[in-house]
Design an enzyme around this catalytic site. Structure first.
Site, PDB file in Angstrom:
ATOM      1  N   TYR A  33       0.826  -1.203   0.000  1.00  0.00           N
ATOM      2  CA  TYR A  33       0.000   0.000   0.000  1.00  0.00           C
ATOM      3  C   TYR A  33       0.857   1.248   0.000  1.00  0.00           C
ATOM      4  CZ  TYR A  33       0.841   0.948   4.998  1.00  0.00           C
ATOM      5  OH  TYR A  33       1.428   1.269   6.201  1.00  0.00           O
ATOM      6  N   ARG A  52       7.868   4.139  -4.959  1.00  0.00           N
ATOM      7  CA  ARG A  52       8.002   3.179  -3.841  1.00  0.00           C
ATOM      8  C   ARG A  52       6.988   2.048  -3.975  1.00  0.00           C
ATOM      9  NH1 ARG A  52       7.619   5.317   2.226  1.00  0.00           N
ATOM     10  NH2 ARG A  52       5.430   5.485   1.606  1.00  0.00           N
ATOM     11  N   ARG A 100      -7.834 -20.401  -1.205  1.00  0.00           N
ATOM     12  CA  ARG A 100      -6.702 -20.228  -0.296  1.00  0.00           C
ATOM     13  C   ARG A 100      -5.598 -21.265  -0.545  1.00  0.00           C
ATOM     14  NH1 ARG A 100      -4.867 -21.770   4.840  1.00  0.00           N
ATOM     15  NH2 ARG A 100      -3.818 -20.076   5.937  1.00  0.00           N
ATOM     16  N   LYS A 149       6.490  -1.991   1.796  1.00  0.00           N
ATOM     17  CA  LYS A 149       5.336  -1.418   2.497  1.00  0.00           C
ATOM     18  C   LYS A 149       4.129  -2.356   2.374  1.00  0.00           C
ATOM     19  CE  LYS A 149       3.243   3.161   3.224  1.00  0.00           C
ATOM     20  NZ  LYS A 149       3.348   3.161   4.676  1.00  0.00           N
ATOM     21  N   GLU A 182      12.201   2.462  13.981  1.00  0.00           N
ATOM     22  CA  GLU A 182      11.293   3.506  13.482  1.00  0.00           C
ATOM     23  C   GLU A 182      10.012   3.458  14.299  1.00  0.00           C
ATOM     24  OE1 GLU A 182       9.826   2.732   9.486  1.00  0.00           O
ATOM     25  OE2 GLU A 182       9.930   0.578   9.831  1.00  0.00           O
ATOM     26  N   LEU A 207      11.061   1.270   6.966  1.00  0.00           N
ATOM     27  CA  LEU A 207      10.488   1.740   5.708  1.00  0.00           C
ATOM     28  C   LEU A 207      11.176   3.056   5.369  1.00  0.00           C
ATOM     29  CD1 LEU A 207       8.191   1.303   3.556  1.00  0.00           C
ATOM     30  CD2 LEU A 207       7.006   3.119   4.803  1.00  0.00           C
TER      31      LEU A 207
HETATM   32  N1  PDD Z   1       2.866   5.051   7.273  1.00  0.00           N
HETATM   33  N2  PDD Z   1       7.565   3.841   8.714  1.00  0.00           N
HETATM   34  C1  PDD Z   1       6.422   3.129   8.745  1.00  0.00           C
HETATM   35  C2  PDD Z   1       6.425   1.816   9.414  1.00  0.00           C
HETATM   36  C3  PDD Z   1       5.254   3.658   8.153  1.00  0.00           C
HETATM   37  O1  PDD Z   1       4.119   2.939   8.179  1.00  0.00           O
HETATM   38  C4  PDD Z   1       5.301   4.938   7.555  1.00  0.00           C
HETATM   39  C5  PDD Z   1       4.092   5.554   6.888  1.00  0.00           C
HETATM   40  C6  PDD Z   1       6.513   5.635   7.544  1.00  0.00           C
HETATM   41  C7  PDD Z   1       6.659   6.990   6.904  1.00  0.00           C
HETATM   42  O2  PDD Z   1       6.617   6.912   5.509  1.00  0.00           O
HETATM   43  P1  PDD Z   1       6.116   8.153   4.630  1.00  0.00           P
HETATM   44  O3  PDD Z   1       6.914   9.313   5.050  1.00  0.00           O
HETATM   45  O4  PDD Z   1       6.371   7.734   3.248  1.00  0.00           O
HETATM   46  O5  PDD Z   1       4.636   8.323   4.946  1.00  0.00           O
HETATM   47  C8  PDD Z   1       7.630   5.054   8.127  1.00  0.00           C
HETATM   48  C9  PDD Z   1       1.640   5.509   6.621  1.00  0.00           C
HETATM   49  C10 PDD Z   1       1.445   6.978   6.720  1.00  0.00           C
HETATM   50  C11 PDD Z   1       0.479   4.703   7.163  1.00  0.00           C
HETATM   51  O6  PDD Z   1       0.661   3.502   7.323  1.00  0.00           O
HETATM   52  O7  PDD Z   1      -0.607   5.246   7.388  1.00  0.00           O
END
Ligand code: PDD
Length: 287
Positions: A33, A52, A100, A149, A182, A207
């Site tokens: 996503y 990405r 499945r 992601k 993170e 990420l």
């Molecule tokens: N999440 N690290 C993780 C684990 C994340 O899920 C996200 C973003 C980021 C930051 O990435 P970016 O700057 O590209 O948004 C870092 C999104 C916002 C979410 O899951 O809603």
């Protein structure tokens, strides 16, 4: 509010926007996503988010069922149909629906594509940023490829809920060596006594946030030193400032970690300034 959701070629009313019971996103978390900010009805950093997305799909061998250009058009149309001025666009691509089986389905099974646009007012985020947020550290129990992601977000769900139970807005994951990886849904940053910005290197353990990358460029332009390396929880406690970055929170000051005040316990001046400047460095697409 979201009125219509794009699912596999059709814009459906929100209440009817479902996918098949055997979608692999549901059964295996076999989906990726992206979340993009929408500002004044325009996509922020579309190019990087789509790049990405393509990378995540390539890593897992899932096809994007249209070109990135066409997907950009669907994202814009979703913004338009939902009359989003400020908010976000969520895109999800799964390996499709099939009886499945752990093994990949055949080439006849098309991926499932969902695009959803939602209004999110900026006022709440701005008042949150003026106060700063608390974070809680906890062990990083995720799989080894969080650079992809995927929707396998259960560890983040559990961690963020545990943080909320203690009055914190975000969880900071910590690896086996006591170093912060993170946030549950954000990248983690500290600023040391020298004013150096420190955030973990973008390897398979985090990420690589788009907001993170844009901020690195912004910081460089402003003559700030950015060091991409892991930092310990002890370093974070002793930091002059801390903050998190994400598409939904931009630069969000952190004022408490595990109940300890960071700096003077108020949003730091670097974080406040970088938040204010952020959109000057971002790519804002045409409407
Ligand atoms: N999440 N690290 C993780 C684990 C994340 O899920 C996200 C973003 C980021 C930051 O990435 P970016 O700057 O590209 O948004 C870092 C999104 C916002 C979410 O899951 O809603």
């Amino acid at each position: 509010m979201t009125r219509v959701v794009y699912v596999n070629g059709a814009y459906l009313p929100y209440a009817q926007a479902g996918v098949h019971a055997e979608d692999r996103g549901n059964q295996f978390g076999d989906a990726v996503y992206e979340v993009c900010e929408v500002l004044k009805g325009r996509l922020v950093d579309e190019t990087r988010h789509l790049a990405r997305l393509v990378r995540s799909l390539d890593e897992l061998g899932i096809d994007l069922p249209m070109t990135t250009k066409a997907l950009g058009r669907v994202m814009r149309e979703s913004i338009r149909r939902n009359r989003v001025h400020e908010g976000l666009v969520y895109c999800q691509v799964s390996r499709g629906a099939a009886p499945r089986s752990f093994l990949f389905p055949g080439p006849d099974v098309p991926p499932t594509l969902i695009v959803l646009a939602r209004r999110v007012g900026r006022a709440a985020a701005e008042s949150q940023a003026a106060e700063g947020i608390a974070v809680k550290t906890m062990p990083d129990s995720r799989w080894g490829r969080v650079d992809i992601k995927t929707v396998m977000l259960l560890p983040s769900v559990i961690a963020k809920e545990a943080a909320r139970a203690e009055g914190a807005k975000e969880a900071w994951f910590v690896d086996k060596d006591g170093r912060v990886t993170e946030g549950g849904s954000s990248n983690a940053w500290i600023i040391d006594a020298q004013g150096h910005l420190i955030t973990r290197q973008a390897d398979e353990g985090i990420l690589r946030g788009i907001t993170r990358d844009v901020l690195i460029e912004l910081a460089a332009r402003r003559g700030l030193v950015v060091v991409e390396r892991a930092f310990t929880v002890a370093e974070a406690y002793a930091a002059r400032e801390a903050f998190v970055t994400s598409a939904t929170n931009l630069v969000m000051p952190v004022v408490r970690i595990d109940g300890r005040a960071i700096g003077n316990g108020h949003p730091g001046s670097f974080a406040v300034d970088l938040r204010r400047q952020f959109h000057s460095a971002a790519e804002i697409a045409a409407a």
